[in-house]
Enzyme design. Structure first.
Site, mmCIF file in Angstrom:
data_model
loop_
_atom_site.group_PDB
_atom_site.id
_atom_site.type_symbol
_atom_site.label_atom_id
_atom_site.label_comp_id
_atom_site.label_asym_id
_atom_site.label_seq_id
_atom_site.Cartn_x
_atom_site.Cartn_y
_atom_site.Cartn_z
ATOM 1 N N SER A 178 43.078 54.171 46.581
ATOM 2 C CA SER A 178 44.186 54.563 45.708
ATOM 3 C C SER A 178 45.534 54.607 46.413
ATOM 4 O O SER A 178 46.560 54.492 45.767
ATOM 5 C CB SER A 178 43.885 55.913 45.069
ATOM 6 O OG SER A 178 43.513 56.852 46.051
ATOM 7 N N HIS A 206 40.306 53.372 40.359
ATOM 8 C CA HIS A 206 41.471 52.479 40.256
ATOM 9 C C HIS A 206 41.077 51.015 40.014
ATOM 10 O O HIS A 206 41.952 50.159 39.913
ATOM 11 C CB HIS A 206 42.333 52.578 41.516
ATOM 12 C CG HIS A 206 43.181 53.805 41.541
ATOM 13 N ND1 HIS A 206 44.393 53.890 40.889
ATOM 14 C CD2 HIS A 206 42.978 55.009 42.116
ATOM 15 C CE1 HIS A 206 44.913 55.101 41.084
ATOM 16 N NE2 HIS A 206 44.072 55.798 41.827
ATOM 17 N N LYS A 237 42.852 57.086 33.935
ATOM 18 C CA LYS A 237 43.817 56.161 34.531
ATOM 19 C C LYS A 237 44.033 54.995 33.566
ATOM 20 O O LYS A 237 44.714 55.157 32.564
ATOM 21 C CB LYS A 237 43.361 55.755 35.921
ATOM 22 C CG LYS A 237 43.537 56.945 36.868
ATOM 23 C CD LYS A 237 43.124 56.734 38.280
ATOM 24 C CE LYS A 237 43.474 57.974 39.088
ATOM 25 N NZ LYS A 237 42.444 58.387 40.021
HETATM 26 C C1 LIG Z 1 41.971 59.660 40.372
HETATM 27 C C2 LIG Z 1 40.688 59.576 41.069
HETATM 28 C C3 LIG Z 1 39.652 60.451 40.746
HETATM 29 C C4 LIG Z 1 39.844 61.599 39.786
HETATM 30 O O1 LIG Z 1 39.802 61.181 38.473
HETATM 31 P P1 LIG Z 1 40.227 62.219 37.330
HETATM 32 O O2 LIG Z 1 39.597 61.667 36.113
HETATM 33 O O3 LIG Z 1 41.709 62.228 37.277
HETATM 34 O O4 LIG Z 1 39.667 63.550 37.714
HETATM 35 C C5 LIG Z 1 38.436 60.282 41.375
HETATM 36 N N1 LIG Z 1 38.242 59.307 42.282
HETATM 37 C C6 LIG Z 1 39.222 58.443 42.627
HETATM 38 C C7 LIG Z 1 38.943 57.370 43.616
HETATM 39 C C8 LIG Z 1 40.478 58.555 42.030
HETATM 40 O O5 LIG Z 1 41.438 57.708 42.379
#
Ligand SMILES: *Cc1c(COP(=O)(O)O)cnc(C)c1O
Length: 389
Positions: A178, A206, A237
């Site tokens: 990320s 991502h 996301k």
């Molecule tokens: C953003 C992210 C999460 C968390 O996801 P949410 O649904 O916002 O809790 C978990 N793992 C990775 C790799 C992320 O980038």
């Protein structure tokens, strides 16, 4: 409570203290942040679904049918037909046998890792894995080892050294990292996992909605369907709503319904969220226009930044970091950009290693070329003024 005040004073002295910016409307390409109209280059709303009319309509209809709350955890009476339907929609979209939805991606990692490992097991994790994976691993009784970021030789070194001392070995990696936007070497991880009889776990927060056919994710990108044991994703996301899921075998789903603690002890996702998410997957399944637009915007933006001489690292995805290094300078650059009309959040330790501060530009399918041009122009001028460029 003076110890907290001392901690905060130290943050201020280091120039890394922050106040949360306040967005006064929906998450779009332009937003009203702290009362000021700015171009938004900071959201994970890759496809523009967070404020999409079709998702909003689906959510409103679901509120009329189901109300606003699920009323209980999934294992008691919070498991509505729409939650069950969502699990099936996700499994189909990802071409996997089964899926199970949690309240967030963070909750998936907090719940799944501890549920599938014991004190006789070893977890091997990439050094740059997301904080929610690190926290999830901490909740497990298994032993831990970390391999250098995407270094397959280092991963194999650990396997040679330690494989025989444990029952199960679980290799965990982000699908797309990320903070740098690079893609995990999944084919090699899967090959090593087969050779050394390990389980594989990919957090594709991502990658889903971004990589692969219509955004089916990193596993699809590498054509590795059926070869990764646990595929995690988020619904907050690219999908634009909230929630998380894990895909894998039907037995995995069954086991997690009994031992996935966030599912057992935290109330089920809002039914309207489930309805909006189902609509999002329908849209992805029937059209590649959203992912195409995302990639064409990202390509355009990155080429222009690179030509200007910015250090944009080695991203292979729409995530576009501009590496600054110094923490205070990173935050000053971000603040100055906001003042001039572009919001790009500064990302510093402990989210990334000390000395690798960056602003992280998140281009979306929503941005127009005109908005991107304007943002790039402001970034160039601001960077020259602060001697970042
Ligand atoms: C953003 C992210 C999460 C968390 O996801 P949410 O649904 O916002 O809790 C978990 N793992 C990775 C790799 C992320 O980038």
């Amino acid at each position: 409570m003076s110890f907290l005040k001392a901690n905060i004073d130290q943050l201020k002295k280091d120039g890394v203290y922050r106040k949360l910016p306040i967005n006064e409307g929906p998450c779009d390409a332009e937003i009203t942040l702290n009362g000021k109209r700015v171009i938004n280059l900071s959201s994970n709303n890759y496809l523009g679904f967070a404020n999409h009319p079709r998702l909003k309509k689906a959510a409103k209809e679901a509120i009329d049918k189901y109300g606003v709350g699920a009323g209980a955890v999934r294992t008691i009476v919070g498991n509505m037909d729409i939650h069950e339907q969502l699990d099936v929609v996700i499994a189909d979209f990802k071409h996997e046998e089964a899926a199970l939805v949690f309240q967030s991606g963070y909750n998936v990692n907090a719940g799944v890792i501890q549920a599938i490992t014991t004190d006789k097991d070893l977890i091997i994790s990439d050094a740059l894995n997301h904080a929610s994976i690190i926290d999830g691993v901490r909740l497990s009784k298994a032993s831990r080892a970390v391999f250098k970021h995407s270094d397959m030789k280092d991963l194999e070194r650990i396997l040679i050294e330690k494989r025989d001392q444990y029952e199960q070995v679980l290799i965990i990696t982000d699908g797309v990292f990320s903070m740098d936007g690079d893609i995990a070497n999944l084919p090699e991880i899967v090959r090593l996992a087969k050779q050394y009889k390990c389980l594989t776990y990919v957090d594709d927060a991502h990658g889903s909605g971004v990589l692969g056919d219509r955004g089916r994710g990193t596993v699809d990108h590498f054509k590795l369907h059926g070869q990764v044991d646990f595929i995690v994703g988020t619904l907050s996301k690219a999908i634009g709503v909230v929630g998380g899921y894990v895909c894998g075998s039907a037995e995995m789903r069954d086991w997690l319904l009994h031992r996935g603690r966030p599912l057992l002890f935290s109330t089920a996702m809002m039914p309207a969220a489930a309805a909006a998410i189902i609509e999002a997957f329908n849209m992805l399944e029937t059209s590649d226009e959203y992912t195409e637009k995302l990639w064409s915007n990202a390509k355009y933006f990155k080429e222009k930044l690179e030509r200007l001489g910015f250090d944009i690292g080695h991203s292979q995805t729409p995530i576009t970091p501009i590496i600054i290094g110094n923490e205070a300078l990173t935050m000053a650059f971000s603040e100055s950009l906001l003042y001039n009309g572009v919001y790009v959040s500064g990302i510093i330790f402990p989210t990334v290693p000390m000395g690798t501060g960056r602003i992280r530009c998140m281009v979306s399918a929503l941005h127009t070329k005109k908005q991107l041009d304007k943002a790039i122009d402001i970034m160039e001028k601001t960077a020259k003024k602060l001697r970042v460029l």
